[in-house]
Write a protein that holds these residues in place. Structure first.
Motif, PDB file in Angstrom:
ATOM      1  N   SER A  80       5.512  -7.550   8.426  1.00  0.00           N
ATOM      2  CA  SER A  80       4.709  -6.624   7.369  1.00  0.00           C
ATOM      3  C   SER A  80       3.802  -7.536   6.558  1.00  0.00           C
ATOM      4  O   SER A  80       2.565  -7.427   6.307  1.00  0.00           O
TER       5      SER A  80
ATOM      6  N   ALA B 241       3.738  -1.297  -0.865  1.00  0.00           N
ATOM      7  CA  ALA B 241       3.253  -0.146   0.038  1.00  0.00           C
ATOM      8  C   ALA B 241       2.575   0.774  -1.064  1.00  0.00           C
ATOM      9  O   ALA B 241       1.685   1.714  -0.404  1.00  0.00           O
TER      10      ALA B 241
ATOM     11  N   LEU C 285      -1.222   2.187  -0.584  1.00  0.00           N
ATOM     12  CA  LEU C 285      -1.665   3.424  -0.312  1.00  0.00           C
ATOM     13  C   LEU C 285      -2.824   3.851  -1.316  1.00  0.00           C
ATOM     14  O   LEU C 285      -3.772   4.594  -1.042  1.00  0.00           O
TER      15      LEU C 285
ATOM     16  N   SER D  88      -8.235   4.670   6.485  1.00  0.00           N
ATOM     17  CA  SER D  88      -7.191   5.185   7.531  1.00  0.00           C
ATOM     18  C   SER D  88      -6.542   3.968   7.939  1.00  0.00           C
ATOM     19  O   SER D  88      -5.088   4.076   8.038  1.00  0.00           O
TER      20      SER D  88
ATOM     21  N   ARG E  23      -3.901   3.142   4.946  1.00  0.00           N
ATOM     22  CA  ARG E  23      -2.624   4.074   4.899  1.00  0.00           C
ATOM     23  C   ARG E  23      -1.773   3.914   6.054  1.00  0.00           C
ATOM     24  O   ARG E  23      -0.438   3.887   5.849  1.00  0.00           O
ATOM     25  N   VAL E  24      -2.115   3.424   7.338  1.00  0.00           N
ATOM     26  CA  VAL E  24      -1.258   3.052   8.434  1.00  0.00           C
ATOM     27  C   VAL E  24      -0.257   1.901   8.001  1.00  0.00           C
ATOM     28  O   VAL E  24       0.931   1.691   8.167  1.00  0.00           O
TER      29      VAL E  24
ATOM     30  N   SER F 233       0.510   0.889   5.077  1.00  0.00           N
ATOM     31  CA  SER F 233       1.176   1.350   3.889  1.00  0.00           C
ATOM     32  C   SER F 233       2.452   1.894   4.645  1.00  0.00           C
ATOM     33  O   SER F 233       3.672   1.591   4.053  1.00  0.00           O
ATOM     34  N   GLY F 234       2.225   2.782   5.671  1.00  0.00           N
ATOM     35  CA  GLY F 234       3.278   3.473   5.983  1.00  0.00           C
ATOM     36  C   GLY F 234       4.253   2.534   6.802  1.00  0.00           C
ATOM     37  O   GLY F 234       5.511   2.880   6.719  1.00  0.00           O
TER      38      GLY F 234
ATOM     39  N   THR G 101       5.115  -0.270   6.175  1.00  0.00           N
ATOM     40  CA  THR G 101       5.760  -0.940   4.940  1.00  0.00           C
ATOM     41  C   THR G 101       6.821  -0.243   4.596  1.00  0.00           C
ATOM     42  O   THR G 101       8.110  -0.669   4.295  1.00  0.00           O
ATOM     43  N   VAL G 102       6.735   0.988   4.417  1.00  0.00           N
ATOM     44  CA  VAL G 102       8.102   1.955   3.951  1.00  0.00           C
ATOM     45  C   VAL G 102       9.215   1.971   5.222  1.00  0.00           C
ATOM     46  O   VAL G 102      10.097   2.041   4.454  1.00  0.00           O
ATOM     47  N   VAL G 103       8.793   1.705   6.141  1.00  0.00           N
ATOM     48  CA  VAL G 103       9.815   1.374   7.306  1.00  0.00           C
ATOM     49  C   VAL G 103      10.868   0.515   6.879  1.00  0.00           C
ATOM     50  O   VAL G 103      12.112   0.835   7.094  1.00  0.00           O
TER      51      VAL G 103
END
Length: 554
Positions: free
Chosen positions: A31, A179, A183, A256, A259-260, A262-263, A265-267
């Motif tokens: 990441s 993250a 976002l 976009s 946002r991808v 950021s998503g 990173t949340v994983v």
């Protein structure tokens, strides 16, 4: 604690607990690789020209309304100027065609109606959305620099926060905050807000990198610790860097893309339940029972038996009560330490300017920007492997000087390559990146070996902070290669009538596209000379006290 490795030797070296933790921590570095250079695509400048806001003009007049400019020996439509639209309208209304008019007599004006941007490569970037071109072009390197300003703050505070609140808490709080900020950045409605948020992206990103590095160092077994610090973290960071251009290729809208990222990173947030706190840190706080609980859980996963008493309470409390007697002033206090520190600062600044400058320059190279960025990332893979092999068997000083000269030399050679040889120029730039990446790895280990144990963290922290000066400067070094244009007359003849259309040309003395390479190459080679005054550390006992620290050469 000084005897921690001995006290936990029963855990072994490569049990399931250590192996799983090794891959989990390395995974997080993917990441950081994804986030380090997304400004290369988010802040890319698409092809553009002044917008002609008049539907009554013919296609011929609309094309003729944009003067030509010569950039790198090529004629192309101007990006920042157009002929006076009012005059063009009058001439068109009177029935003239562009070929019947002396265009040089028409006054030039700036792009008062904005710009039209090509969507062939990028559907949307911060440049096309907020018109960061021409007089506002400086805002792009400034935006890039805000990330590294955040690195500077994060480098200074993350260590103190993790020492006070724990490695695990600071690590995951930084990961979640990063993250959220990325976002939020995707919803930015102005360049200023984008820059402010990008500053905090840098702060949290470097905090993630440092705390994960410290956590791995303190929790992993000795054998895996070496693999993690020397190669694992770097290769996984590079893997994330390699993924970035392909993601940007698939998602060409900057909002976009953020946002991808950021998503993704949340994983990593659920790893909170899989990655433990550092037992070493818990011991340093006198929290013996909590530390023992983690070690016993590790023993259970490794299928070994733990002794009834792992850590002796009195010894732990005595060690935890000892405070450091040294401060940042001690790194600059005596003449010999001051010399070493000064030379190290020069090395770190020069190497960071070169490394980050080349990394940020990939979209300015000829050819496909996505492929260029990928090649820049791929170049780092063998560099990390070669540097590890060299560090195991070669003296530090000649290796560092050699690759500084190699990296800088290839950059200086670029100005001798003909304009038509794009592939050769790309190969030379990647070779320069290879040399600088090896130098980046070697100088980190070399600096740690130069300072005594009592000052090692302080010395490394000071050098890391100085490195941010180099990375903050790097976007402006690249910006020096941007052209400055002025209007000159170029006498032509067409259908027997003398025409003098205005051609925009580079103002003499204001532009050299090789200037960034000359500066980066010269700084790198100059730093190799400074490196020769440092003492050699290969196969020598690490200094523990100030008295054991080696002196610089005269």
């Amino acid at each position: 604690m000084g005897n921690y490795d001995e006290d936990t030797a029963f855990l072994g070296q490569k049990g399931p607990f250590f192996i799983i933790l090794f891959f989990l921590l390395n995974g997080v570095y993917i990441s950081t690789g994804l986030h380090s250079f997304y400004i290369v695509f988010v802040g890319a400048s698409p092809s553009h020209h002044c917008r002609i806001a008049d539907g009554n003009l013919s296609e011929e007049w609309m094309k003729a309304s944009i003067p030509n400019e010569i950039v790198n020996g090529k004629l192309q439509p101007s990006q920042c100027w157009r002929y006076s639209l009012e005059t063009v309208r009058k001439l068109s209304a009177q029935g003239y065609s562009p070929l019947e008019v002396n265009l040089t007599d028409i006054t030039l004006e700036t792009c008062v109606d904005g710009w039209s941007y090509s969507t062939e490569i990028y559907h949307s970037t911060i440049v096309s959305e907020w018109d960061l071109v021409c007089d506002s072009e400086w805002r792009v390197p400034f935006a890039s620099s805000t990330l590294y300003m955040g690195y500077l703050l994060g480098s200074l505070v993350s260590g103190q926060l993790s020492d006070r609140f724990g490695r695990r808490k600071v690590f995951f709080m930084s990961l979640a905050a990063e993250a959220l900020v990325i976002l939020a950045q995707s919803f930015s409605n102005s360049w200023l807000l984008f820059c402010v948020l990008y500053f905090f992206v840098g702060t949290f990103q470097i905090s993630v990198y440092i705390t994960a590095f410290v956590l791995g160092n303190e929790v992993l077994s000795e054998s895996l610790r070496v693999s993690f610090t020397s190669l694992g973290a770097s290769l996984h960071y590079c893997f994330g860097y390699m993924l970035l251009p392909w993601m940007a290729f698939a998602v060409r809208d900057w909002r976009s893309l953020l946002r991808v990222l950021s998503g993704l990173t949340v994983v990593f947030i659920p790893l909170w339940w899989l990655i433990p706190e550092s037992p070493r840190w818990l011991l340093s706080q006198g929290r013996v029972l909590e530390s023992e609980a983690i070690v016993r859980e590790a023993a259970k996963k490794n299928k070994v038996s733990a002794p009834e008493v792992i850590f002796i309470q009195s010894e732990v409390q005595e060690a935890a009560s000892q405070n450091s007697k040294y401060s940042l002033l001690d790194v600059l206090w005596t003449r010999d330490i001051r010399k070493t520190t000064f030379l190290c600062l020069l090395l770190w600044i020069a190497i960071n300017i070169g490394y980050f400058g080349l990394s940020l320059n990939t979209t300015n190279l000829s050819g496909d920007p996505f492929l260029n960025c990928f090649l820049s990332a791929v170049t780092e893979m063998p560099a990390y492997i070669v540097s590890l092999l060299l560090l195991k068997s070669c003296p530090r000083r000649p290796v560092l000087s050699a690759f500084l000269i190699i990296g800088g030399g290839f950059l200086l050679l670029l100005q001798l390559i003909p304009e038509s040889q794009h592939t050769l120029a790309l190969v030379l730039e990647m070779a320069g990146k290879f040399g600088l990446t090896i130098s980046f790895t070697v100088v980190y280990i070399y600096t740690a070996e130069l300072y005594p144990t009592v000052l090692r963290n302080l010395g490394m922290g000071l050098c890391s902070s100085a490195a941010r000066i180099g990375s903050i400067t790097a976007p402006y070094i690249i910006f020096l290669g941007k052209p400055a244009l002025s209007c000159v007359s170029n006498h032509l003849h067409h259908s027997g009538l003398e025409k003098t259309p205005c051609v925009l040309s580079i103002r003499k003395g204001t532009f050299n596209k090789y200037l960034p390479y000359i500066l980066m190459g010269s700084l790198t080679i100059a730093s190799s000379i400074a490196n020769m005054f440092l003492p050699e550390t290969f196969r020598k006992v690490l200094p523990e006290t100030l008295e054991q620290m080696q002196k610089c050469k005269r």
